[in-house]
Design a protein around this motif. Sequence first.
Motif, PDB file in Angstrom:
ATOM      1  N   PRO A  23       0.786  -1.351  -0.346  1.00 20.92           N
ATOM      2  CA  PRO A  23      -0.291   0.233  -0.002  1.00 20.92           C
ATOM      3  C   PRO A  23       0.884   1.514   0.071  1.00 20.92           C
ATOM      4  O   PRO A  23       0.355   2.083  -0.420  1.00 20.92           O
ATOM      5  N   ASP A  24       2.445   1.661   0.224  1.00 20.44           N
ATOM      6  CA  ASP A  24       2.875   2.580   0.638  1.00 20.44           C
ATOM      7  C   ASP A  24       3.546   2.497  -0.648  1.00 20.44           C
ATOM      8  O   ASP A  24       4.540   3.568  -0.891  1.00 20.44           O
ATOM      9  N   GLY A  25       3.536   1.666  -1.586  1.00 19.57           N
ATOM     10  CA  GLY A  25       4.335   1.719  -3.309  1.00 19.57           C
ATOM     11  C   GLY A  25       5.653   1.131  -2.986  1.00 19.57           C
ATOM     12  O   GLY A  25       5.941   0.670  -4.086  1.00 19.57           O
ATOM     13  N   GLY A  26       5.760   0.490  -1.665  1.00 18.31           N
ATOM     14  CA  GLY A  26       7.129  -0.304  -1.981  1.00 18.31           C
ATOM     15  C   GLY A  26       6.929  -1.789  -2.378  1.00 18.31           C
ATOM     16  O   GLY A  26       5.398  -2.311  -2.336  1.00 18.31           O
ATOM     17  N   LEU A  27       7.905  -2.514  -2.492  1.00 20.38           N
ATOM     18  CA  LEU A  27       7.108  -4.081  -3.401  1.00 20.38           C
ATOM     19  C   LEU A  27       7.325  -5.142  -1.508  1.00 20.38           C
ATOM     20  O   LEU A  27       8.891  -4.753  -1.232  1.00 20.38           O
ATOM     21  N   ILE A  28       7.156  -6.172  -2.322  1.00 14.07           N
ATOM     22  CA  ILE A  28       7.352  -7.338  -1.637  1.00 14.07           C
ATOM     23  C   ILE A  28       8.946  -7.531  -1.788  1.00 14.07           C
ATOM     24  O   ILE A  28       8.705  -7.438  -3.077  1.00 14.07           O
ATOM     25  N   PRO A  29       9.788  -7.937  -1.513  1.00 15.76           N
ATOM     26  CA  PRO A  29      11.069  -8.231  -2.458  1.00 15.76           C
ATOM     27  C   PRO A  29      10.916  -9.521  -3.248  1.00 15.76           C
ATOM     28  O   PRO A  29      10.167 -10.634  -3.097  1.00 15.76           O
ATOM     29  N   ALA A  30      11.596  -8.525  -4.352  1.00 10.72           N
ATOM     30  CA  ALA A  30      11.237 -10.632  -5.683  1.00 10.72           C
ATOM     31  C   ALA A  30      11.924 -11.514  -5.566  1.00 10.72           C
ATOM     32  O   ALA A  30      10.729 -12.555  -6.280  1.00 10.72           O
ATOM     33  N   HIS A  31      12.249 -12.285  -4.744  1.00 17.27           N
ATOM     34  CA  HIS A  31      12.859 -13.017  -4.066  1.00 17.27           C
ATOM     35  C   HIS A  31      11.778 -14.185  -2.855  1.00 17.27           C
ATOM     36  O   HIS A  31      12.372 -14.998  -2.834  1.00 17.27           O
ATOM     37  N   ASP A 100       7.052  -8.351   7.642  1.00 21.80           N
ATOM     38  CA  ASP A 100       8.206  -6.920   7.538  1.00 21.80           C
ATOM     39  C   ASP A 100       7.947  -6.893   8.609  1.00 21.80           C
ATOM     40  O   ASP A 100       7.856  -5.265   9.346  1.00 21.80           O
ATOM     41  N   GLY A 101       8.981  -6.924   9.588  1.00 22.73           N
ATOM     42  CA  GLY A 101       8.526  -7.097  11.542  1.00 22.73           C
ATOM     43  C   GLY A 101       7.114  -7.464  12.076  1.00 22.73           C
ATOM     44  O   GLY A 101       7.430  -8.137  13.168  1.00 22.73           O
ATOM     45  N   VAL A 102       6.258  -7.159  11.937  1.00 21.28           N
ATOM     46  CA  VAL A 102       4.809  -8.487  12.094  1.00 21.28           C
ATOM     47  C   VAL A 102       3.918  -8.865  10.743  1.00 21.28           C
ATOM     48  O   VAL A 102       4.675  -8.544   9.589  1.00 21.28           O
ATOM     49  N   VAL A 103       3.612  -9.117  11.354  1.00 25.91           N
ATOM     50  CA  VAL A 103       2.579 -10.272  10.006  1.00 25.91           C
ATOM     51  C   VAL A 103       1.751  -9.882   9.652  1.00 25.91           C
ATOM     52  O   VAL A 103       0.947  -8.880  11.046  1.00 25.91           O
ATOM     53  N   ALA A 104       1.806  -9.228   8.619  1.00 32.00           N
ATOM     54  CA  ALA A 104       0.484  -8.200   7.666  1.00 32.00           C
ATOM     55  C   ALA A 104      -0.491  -9.118   6.859  1.00 32.00           C
ATOM     56  O   ALA A 104       0.518  -9.853   5.762  1.00 32.00           O
ATOM     57  N   GLN A 105      -1.341  -8.738   6.881  1.00 35.85           N
ATOM     58  CA  GLN A 105      -2.974  -9.604   5.728  1.00 35.85           C
ATOM     59  C   GLN A 105      -2.842  -8.099   5.060  1.00 35.85           C
ATOM     60  O   GLN A 105      -3.208  -7.048   5.539  1.00 35.85           O
ATOM     61  N   PHE A 106      -3.073  -7.699   3.182  1.00 34.97           N
ATOM     62  CA  PHE A 106      -3.837  -6.741   2.775  1.00 34.97           C
ATOM     63  C   PHE A 106      -4.274  -7.497   1.640  1.00 34.97           C
ATOM     64  O   PHE A 106      -3.844  -8.790   1.035  1.00 34.97           O
ATOM     65  N   PRO A 107      -5.471  -7.014   0.868  1.00 35.23           N
ATOM     66  CA  PRO A 107      -6.159  -7.373   0.678  1.00 35.23           C
ATOM     67  C   PRO A 107      -5.559  -7.074  -1.166  1.00 35.23           C
ATOM     68  O   PRO A 107      -4.974  -6.532  -0.521  1.00 35.23           O
ATOM     69  N   LEU A 122      -1.224  -4.168  -3.494  1.00 35.92           N
ATOM     70  CA  LEU A 122      -2.387  -5.019  -2.176  1.00 35.92           C
ATOM     71  C   LEU A 122      -2.625  -3.172  -1.516  1.00 35.92           C
ATOM     72  O   LEU A 122      -2.273  -2.537  -1.664  1.00 35.92           O
ATOM     73  N   GLY A 123      -3.807  -3.627  -0.681  1.00 40.33           N
ATOM     74  CA  GLY A 123      -4.777  -2.359  -0.092  1.00 40.33           C
ATOM     75  C   GLY A 123      -4.535  -2.775   1.619  1.00 40.33           C
ATOM     76  O   GLY A 123      -3.525  -3.687   1.944  1.00 40.33           O
ATOM     77  N   LEU A 124      -5.098  -1.805   2.779  1.00 42.77           N
ATOM     78  CA  LEU A 124      -5.183  -2.053   3.247  1.00 42.77           C
ATOM     79  C   LEU A 124      -6.389  -2.355   4.295  1.00 42.77           C
ATOM     80  O   LEU A 124      -7.432  -2.363   3.680  1.00 42.77           O
ATOM     81  N   LYS A 125      -6.316  -3.208   4.868  1.00 42.79           N
ATOM     82  CA  LYS A 125      -7.944  -3.899   5.927  1.00 42.79           C
ATOM     83  C   LYS A 125      -7.437  -3.195   7.188  1.00 42.79           C
ATOM     84  O   LYS A 125      -6.664  -1.985   7.747  1.00 42.79           O
ATOM     85  N   HIS A 126      -8.566  -2.796   8.364  1.00 41.66           N
ATOM     86  CA  HIS A 126      -8.725  -1.531   8.331  1.00 41.66           C
ATOM     87  C   HIS A 126      -9.944  -2.491   9.732  1.00 41.66           C
ATOM     88  O   HIS A 126     -10.724  -3.131   9.320  1.00 41.66           O
ATOM     89  N   THR A 127      -9.778  -2.287  11.369  1.00 36.37           N
ATOM     90  CA  THR A 127     -10.956  -2.536  11.981  1.00 36.37           C
ATOM     91  C   THR A 127     -12.382  -1.271  12.215  1.00 36.37           C
ATOM     92  O   THR A 127     -12.354  -0.533  11.072  1.00 36.37           O
ATOM     93  N   ASP A 128     -13.326  -1.994  12.587  1.00 38.14           N
ATOM     94  CA  ASP A 128     -13.876  -1.462  11.932  1.00 38.14           C
ATOM     95  C   ASP A 128     -15.691  -1.740  13.368  1.00 38.14           C
ATOM     96  O   ASP A 128     -15.546  -2.921  13.745  1.00 38.14           O
ATOM     97  N   CYS A 129     -16.139  -1.344  13.874  1.00 43.25           N
ATOM     98  CA  CYS A 129     -17.468  -1.475  14.776  1.00 43.25           C
ATOM     99  C   CYS A 129     -18.673  -2.274  13.673  1.00 43.25           C
ATOM    100  O   CYS A 129     -19.407  -1.326  13.541  1.00 43.25           O
ATOM    101  N   LEU A 130     -19.001  -3.337  13.927  1.00 42.68           N
ATOM    102  CA  LEU A 130     -20.150  -3.920  13.375  1.00 42.68           C
ATOM    103  C   LEU A 130     -21.047  -3.663  13.971  1.00 42.68           C
ATOM    104  O   LEU A 130     -22.159  -4.156  13.509  1.00 42.68           O
ATOM    105  N   ALA A 131     -21.257  -2.921  14.972  1.00 42.09           N
ATOM    106  CA  ALA A 131     -22.412  -2.540  16.080  1.00 42.09           C
ATOM    107  C   ALA A 131     -22.973  -1.496  16.440  1.00 42.09           C
ATOM    108  O   ALA A 131     -22.823  -1.014  17.831  1.00 42.09           O
TER     109      ALA A 131
END
Length: 161
Positions: A23-31, A100-107, A122-131
């Motif tokens: 999401p920040d424009g960087g790349l997962i390393p190509a290898h 990359d320091g922490v495990v993250a999931q990206f849609p 890849l995009g970002l995931k966000h928390t939300d209140c569903l109620a």
Amino acid sequence: MNITELLSHLNANADKPLLFVLPDGGLIPAHYHITEVGHVMKRFIDCGGTRRTLETCLLQTWVHDDVDHRLVAGKLATIFSMAGDVLPHHDLPVEIEYEDGVVAQFPVENAEIIDGALAFHLGLKHTDCLARGICLPGECAPAAQAAAVASSCCTPGSKCC
């Protein structure tokens, strides 16, 4: 992007190397390696007591010190074909897991060709209140808005969450 859409891009560009654009424009390393193709099902109860499920296809990436490793689109399509009944259907949204320091999931949001490579953005995931209607006075829960049920909204000062 769901599995069907992802596979369409992979099969149409089988000989192209794959890039994952963070999401920040960087790349997962190509290898990177794809070490898992998984079906993740989350069953939960939101803070308002509504039972919910969320399903995704999760591709785990792993970056090792073999810097010459490269994955092409056709190889990832082949890995998917080995998933068989692990994936119950191909309408599941696809997410990439990366550490990359922490495990993250990206849609996975979209794809394009960049310098001869198939790049998945890849995009970002966000928390939300569903109620929200229960937890935030004056706001209605997302499901309640769709069903036009006003009773799921709190009254100011009710401390209903």
